[in-house]
Design a protein around this motif. Sequence first.
Motif, short mmCIF file in Angstrom:
data_model
loop_
_atom_site.label_atom_id
_atom_site.label_comp_id
_atom_site.label_asym_id
_atom_site.label_seq_id
_atom_site.Cartn_x
_atom_site.Cartn_y
_atom_site.Cartn_z
N THR A 235 0.85 -1.19 -0.03
CA THR A 235 -0.06 0.12 -0.04
C THR A 235 0.96 1.17 0.02
O THR A 235 2.06 1.04 0.08
CB THR A 235 -0.90 0.01 1.31
OG1 THR A 235 0.19 0.23 2.21
CG2 THR A 235 -1.71 -1.19 1.41
N THR A 236 0.13 2.40 0.02
CA THR A 236 1.16 3.53 0.04
C THR A 236 1.81 3.58 1.31
O THR A 236 2.88 4.53 1.36
CB THR A 236 0.20 4.87 0.06
OG1 THR A 236 -0.92 4.68 1.06
CG2 THR A 236 -0.41 4.75 -1.58
N SER A 237 1.43 3.09 2.56
CA SER A 237 2.20 2.85 3.75
C SER A 237 3.53 1.85 3.57
O SER A 237 4.30 1.80 4.51
CB SER A 237 1.36 2.30 4.88
OG SER A 237 0.11 3.21 4.94
N GLY A 238 3.57 1.12 2.34
CA GLY A 238 4.64 0.40 2.31
C GLY A 238 4.44 -1.03 2.22
O GLY A 238 3.12 -1.53 1.96
N ARG B 184 4.42 -5.06 3.33
CA ARG B 184 4.32 -5.83 4.68
C ARG B 184 4.12 -7.55 4.15
O ARG B 184 3.54 -7.59 3.20
CB ARG B 184 3.16 -5.38 5.45
CG ARG B 184 2.78 -6.16 6.66
CD ARG B 184 1.79 -5.78 7.38
NE ARG B 184 1.22 -6.23 8.70
CZ ARG B 184 0.21 -5.82 9.33
NH1 ARG B 184 -0.47 -4.85 9.02
NH2 ARG B 184 -0.25 -6.69 10.32
N THR C 35 -5.15 -2.52 -1.52
CA THR C 35 -4.22 -2.99 -1.22
C THR C 35 -4.04 -4.23 -1.95
O THR C 35 -4.40 -5.50 -2.20
CB THR C 35 -4.72 -4.15 0.14
OG1 THR C 35 -5.14 -3.15 1.33
CG2 THR C 35 -3.48 -5.01 0.81
N THR D 153 8.42 1.75 -4.26
CA THR D 153 7.89 2.00 -3.15
C THR D 153 9.00 2.02 -1.96
O THR D 153 9.00 3.12 -1.45
CB THR D 153 6.82 1.36 -2.80
OG1 THR D 153 5.77 1.49 -3.64
CG2 THR D 153 6.09 1.82 -1.41
N GLU D 154 9.72 1.12 -1.93
CA GLU D 154 10.77 0.86 -1.00
C GLU D 154 11.91 1.96 -1.03
O GLU D 154 12.72 2.10 -0.21
CB GLU D 154 11.13 -0.54 -0.87
CG GLU D 154 10.15 -1.54 -0.20
CD GLU D 154 10.72 -2.97 -0.18
OE1 GLU D 154 10.40 -3.57 1.04
OE2 GLU D 154 11.43 -3.23 -0.87
N PRO E 218 7.11 7.14 -4.88
CA PRO E 218 5.54 6.72 -4.77
C PRO E 218 4.76 6.97 -6.14
O PRO E 218 3.79 6.28 -6.31
CB PRO E 218 4.85 7.84 -4.00
CG PRO E 218 5.66 9.08 -4.18
CD PRO E 218 7.03 8.55 -4.50
#
Length: 245
Positions: A59-62, A64, A80, A161-162, A166
């Motif tokens: 996601t935009t949060s990274g 997982r 997601t 992303t990492e 973005p």
Amino acid sequence: MNRSRETYEGLPGGIGVSRLRVYDWPAADGQRGGTPHLHLTCSEGYAVTGGRGAVQTLTTSGFRQTPLAPGALVWFTPGTIHRLVNEGGLEITVLMQNCGLPEAGDAVLTLPPALLTDPETYRAAATLPTEAEATEAEREAAARHRRDLAVEGFTALREATEAGDPEPLGAFHRAAVALARPLAAAWRGRWRDGAAAAAQATGTQLDHLERGAADYLSRASVRAERPVTQGRFGMCGRLDVYDVA
């Protein structure tokens, strides 16, 4: 299905359900598993019933990775990107919000950008041949090729992303919406007859309770279903599909 205001005969909340045996095919990165994708309007839940593995999410949060083992219950919201990884015999009961919408196209695979430019190009890359069009071996090969393309796209999105960029993920989100936008009006009708109708039925039942009226209880019903399709090639694995709408 009874579509009256006071009853809804689908599964609770208008959800869909299927049994999933996650692919154990190795991908280019050495991981075994399914095809990364996202849903545009449906949350998805996993009740793990066998084996071990993980779900990778972006996601935009990274990025997982969430472990999966029997007894685990995991769910995530629209947008997601998710990829199932099979570490041995992974089997899941999949619960999908808005029964009917996933089957109507509410999923976009993380294919490379060149395959996301228009609906025709995307469908040519994402659609598997039917049993009438191809043998079992040919359909498996097509499903593996589609999975590999989506893993390629997913890997690029994850790496960007990492690395703190973005834009590739944002571009994928925009492409996914553009692909699905022509379908939205038809999806609204499915939602109205499904999840919205289920919620409306609860409101009507509360109206009966507040009036002290018990007559609606006499119209109770029971359903029992077996899979209408077994072993279908899905995005994440072989699916047993139920008709619960």
